[in-house]
Enzyme design. Structure first.
Site, short mmCIF file in Angstrom:
data_model
loop_
_atom_site.label_atom_id
_atom_site.label_comp_id
_atom_site.label_asym_id
_atom_site.label_seq_id
_atom_site.Cartn_x
_atom_site.Cartn_y
_atom_site.Cartn_z
CG ASP A 24 3.38 34.99 71.14
OD1 ASP A 24 4.51 34.53 70.89
OD2 ASP A 24 2.58 35.31 70.23
CB SER A 25 6.29 38.18 69.87
OG SER A 25 5.58 37.34 68.98
CB CYS A 87 6.66 32.95 72.35
SG CYS A 87 7.78 33.55 71.08
CD GLU A 167 0.58 39.76 65.83
OE1 GLU A 167 -0.02 40.83 66.05
OE2 GLU A 167 0.78 38.90 66.71
CB CYS A 204 5.43 29.87 64.81
SG CYS A 204 5.01 31.61 65.09
CG HIS A 206 1.87 34.55 65.46
ND1 HIS A 206 2.76 34.60 66.50
CD2 HIS A 206 1.27 35.78 65.39
CE1 HIS A 206 2.72 35.82 67.04
NE2 HIS A 206 1.83 36.54 66.38
N1 DGL Z 1 4.51 33.35 68.15
C1 DGL Z 1 5.92 33.28 68.23
C2 DGL Z 1 6.43 31.86 68.14
O1 DGL Z 1 5.73 30.97 68.56
C3 DGL Z 1 6.80 34.24 67.51
C4 DGL Z 1 6.33 35.05 66.36
C5 DGL Z 1 7.29 36.19 66.15
O2 DGL Z 1 7.21 37.12 66.95
O3 DGL Z 1 8.13 36.15 65.24
O4 DGL Z 1 7.53 31.62 67.71
#
Ligand code: DGL
Length: 293
Positions: A24-25, A87, A167, A204, A206
């Site tokens: 993931d990012s 991600c 984050e 997402c 996150h």
């Molecule tokens: N967690 C990521 C997603 O599922 C991306 C979050 C990001 O880096 O903008 O899209």
């Protein structure tokens, strides 16, 4: 255009004892890793958070594809047997490239499992998707939902600040509630009852840690789905079909890699993974050397 990793050979893909690569990012994909570990505890996992280049969701499709390729190439160097793109943003714009470049290693994204979960959950066909700007812009979620449920009415909303809050480890409190209202009121509070979505996709990885704040805005009547559990099912099926599942007697393990900030990754990531992590558990890697797309 790019170089294939020297370790990209079929021998790795066929080895049941090899690890599963997950990226993931940042720490968001740890919500997916947690579900994978719960479903498949005997497997070995190597997780990469590209924290130096987070967020992905505000970047162009070209940059996201390059970053995703480099992250996957680094995991491939570890001889992984399967790749999970934890991600949504990378799944939305780079899954085709990754599938092609890393074959025969199976590549599983989180977007299709998330869309499947939403199509199963809705009763009225009105589905809202919240995601990053890039995921929303590409329209991959509406397309994937409509393929399964052509009568669905899908609305989308980009919620980039949710990534920053997650984050930061801010999962509740007045700031989180205010941001949640700002993003979601228009979809849920300001709409007439019969036009209101009955299902909300957390598009997402996150976002699940913000679940209680999101629930506080949308109310109890809305089904909130994310792709973690359905991705775990997809992974289990892929490993079984390919005959590369670890034996149930195997001892599972996790290796954590990040591209920046071991201490921060451990502190916030522990919350996402549901276990305490130490900075010494996180190896810092550089993805840019010799990995271009
Ligand atoms: N967690 C990521 C997603 O599922 C991306 C979050 C990001 O880096 O903008 O899209």
């Amino acid at each position: 255009m790019k170089q294939k990793s020297p370790s990209n050979d079929p021998g790795h893909a066929a080895d049941a004892s090899a690890a599963i690569g997950v990226f993931d990012s940042g720490v968001g994909g740890l919500t997916v890793l947690r579900a994978l570990i719960t479903a498949l505890p005997a497997e070995r996992y190597v997780y990469l958070g590209d924290t130096a280049r987070l967020p992905y969701g505000t970047k162009s499709a070209e940059s996201i594809r390059r970053y995703a390729y480099q992250a996957a190439a680094r995991l491939q160097q570890r001889g992984i047997k399967c790749l999970v793109v934890a991600c949504n943003t990378a799944s939305a714009v780079a899954i085709d490239v990754l599938t092609e470049e890393f074959a025969p290693v199976p590549v599983i994204g989180v977007l299709e499992p998330g869309a499947a979960a939403a199509a199963r959950a809705t009763r009225t066909g009105r589905i809202a998707v919240i995601a990053t700007e890039s995921t929303v812009r590409g329209g991959a979620y509406p397309a994937a939902i409509l393929r399964r449920l052509p009568s669905a009415i899908v609305t989308q909303r980009a919620c980039p600040l949710f990534v920053a809050l997650a984050e930061e480890g801010w999962t509740d409190g007045p700031v989180v509630d205010a941001v949640a209202h700002r993003y979601l009121d228009e979809l849920f509070v300001g709409t007439r009852e019969r036009e209101r979505p009955d299902t909300l996709v957390l598009g997402c990885t996150h976002f699940p840690v913000l679940g209680p704040a999101i629930r506080g805005v949308v109310g109890d009547g809305v089904v909130i789905v994310d792709s973690a559990a359905t991705t775990a099912q997809a992974l289990a099926a892929t490993l079984t079909n390919a005959g590369i599942a670890a034996p149930v007697s195997a001892t599972g393990a996790i290796e954590l890699l990040a591209t920046d900030g071991a201490e921060r990754f451990a502190r916030v990531g522990g919350m996402f993974l549901g276990r305490s992590l130490d900075a010494a558990d996180v190896e810092i890697v550089d993805l840019q050397i010799g990995a271009g797309l």
